[in-house]
Design a protein around this motif. Structure first.
Motif, PDB file in Angstrom:
ATOM      1  N   ALA A  83       0.699  -1.268  -0.126  1.00  0.00           N
ATOM      2  CA  ALA A  83      -0.016   0.049   0.200  1.00  0.00           C
ATOM      3  C   ALA A  83       0.829   1.397  -0.040  1.00  0.00           C
ATOM      4  N   GLN A  84       2.230   0.921   0.537  1.00  0.00           N
ATOM      5  CA  GLN A  84       2.904   2.418   0.649  1.00  0.00           C
ATOM      6  C   GLN A  84       3.596   2.853  -0.862  1.00  0.00           C
ATOM      7  N   THR A  85       3.912   1.781  -1.622  1.00  0.00           N
ATOM      8  CA  THR A  85       4.489   2.097  -2.939  1.00  0.00           C
ATOM      9  C   THR A  85       3.416   1.874  -4.001  1.00  0.00           C
ATOM     10  N   GLY A  86       2.396   1.053  -3.799  1.00  0.00           N
ATOM     11  CA  GLY A  86       1.396   0.771  -4.937  1.00  0.00           C
ATOM     12  C   GLY A  86       1.690  -0.299  -5.699  1.00  0.00           C
ATOM     13  N   GLN A  87       3.062  -0.870  -5.532  1.00  0.00           N
ATOM     14  CA  GLN A  87       3.615  -2.008  -6.267  1.00  0.00           C
ATOM     15  C   GLN A  87       3.250  -3.293  -5.662  1.00  0.00           C
ATOM     16  N   PRO A  88       3.400  -4.390  -6.674  1.00  0.00           N
ATOM     17  CA  PRO A  88       3.352  -5.466  -5.972  1.00  0.00           C
ATOM     18  C   PRO A  88       4.611  -5.759  -5.249  1.00  0.00           C
ATOM     19  N   TRP A  89       4.377  -6.741  -4.197  1.00  0.00           N
ATOM     20  CA  TRP A  89       5.593  -7.082  -3.377  1.00  0.00           C
ATOM     21  C   TRP A  89       6.557  -7.660  -3.983  1.00  0.00           C
ATOM     22  N   PRO A  90       7.886  -7.515  -3.782  1.00  0.00           N
ATOM     23  CA  PRO A  90       9.204  -8.202  -4.490  1.00  0.00           C
ATOM     24  C   PRO A  90       8.781  -9.812  -4.458  1.00  0.00           C
ATOM     25  N   GLN A  91       9.278 -10.443  -5.346  1.00  0.00           N
ATOM     26  CA  GLN A  91       9.097 -11.738  -5.340  1.00  0.00           C
ATOM     27  C   GLN A  91      10.025 -12.360  -4.287  1.00  0.00           C
ATOM     28  N   ILE A  92       9.847 -13.620  -3.646  1.00  0.00           N
ATOM     29  CA  ILE A  92      10.486 -14.250  -2.640  1.00  0.00           C
ATOM     30  C   ILE A  92      11.794 -14.754  -3.367  1.00  0.00           C
ATOM     31  N   PRO A  93      12.912 -14.206  -2.827  1.00  0.00           N
ATOM     32  CA  PRO A  93      14.300 -14.558  -3.522  1.00  0.00           C
ATOM     33  C   PRO A  93      14.546 -16.129  -3.509  1.00  0.00           C
TER      34      PRO A  93
END
Ligand code: SIN
Ligand code: FE2
Length: 213
Positions: A83-93
């Motif tokens: 919600a803070q960036t509006g972006q999807p969360w990064p993938q699990i490395p």
């Protein structure tokens, strides 16, 4: 106290029915995990979430995975976007997933398929109050929790908040896995003592892998 396991080999410590501590299990990959954490935090910064009751959490948090854990005015939820960036969360490395697979297998949960990883950062004085991890629909899947950096006291109780608590020190590289009979057991972290760790400076980090959708 005489430490029969003072060498480099990890060892297992039963914690409760369905729950195990894999001591030092993540030591070898810890530096690589920390590099990943710093990279993830550039995309999805650590932040202090606000509980539905209006309290600012002292633990700083971020997530990776197809969904991430967060709070809003109404409660706790897993959502595909930050919600803070509006972006999807990064993938699990890949290195995170490899560790989670190795740990879940070692603890007797060979079919764990995490799709969310909450990353907690503790500064001195920071605590995590007693709670259950109960926002996941599939309680047949365990929780895999990885400790990095400064040590902290982990409390692990039972199904009732008032149940007797075990207190165990979690140290750098320790992995706790709980599922089955203890999947909904209350747990928390006592206020972090100040210190310095060569990999994490003045912090403790914790990764918790979950199957959240
Ligand atoms: C958690 O319960 O989400 C984290 C526990 C820990 O920091 O070890
Ligand atoms: Fe938890």
């Amino acid at each position: 106290m005489l430490d029969l396991f003072a060498g480099d080999e990890p060892w297992e410590e039963p914690l409760a029915g369905g729950a195990t501590i894999l001591r030092r299990f993540a030591r070898e990959e810890a530096a690589a995990l920390m590099m990943e954490i710093h990279g993830l935090a550039q995309q999805a910064p650590f932040r202090h979430m606000v509980t539905p009751g209006g309290h600012i959490m002292s633990v700083a948090m971020t997530n990776c995975g197809s969904v991430g854990w967060s709070t809003n005015q109404h409660g706790y939820l897993y959502s595909p976007r930050d919600a803070q960036t509006g972006q999807p969360w990064p993938q699990i490395p890949a290195a995170f997933r490899a560790l989670s697979d190795r740990a879940s297998l070692a603890a007797g949960y060979p079919n764990f398929e995490p799709d969310a990883c909450l990353i907690n950062r503790y500064a001195p004085g920071t605590k995590l109050s007693l709670h259950q991890d109960k926002d996941e629909p599939n309680l047949g899947q365990p929780i895999v929790s990885v400790s990095l950096g400064l040590p902290a006291v982990f409390q692990f109780g039972g199904l009732q908040r008032s149940d007797r608590l075990k207190r165990v020190m979690l140290e750098h590289g320790d992995v706790v896995v709980w599922g089955g009979a203890s999947r909904l057991f209350y747990h928390g972290i006592l206020p972090l003592k100040p210190g310095f760790h060569p990999l994490t400076d003045t912090f403790r980090y914790n990764l918790t892998f979950r199957k959240a959708s």
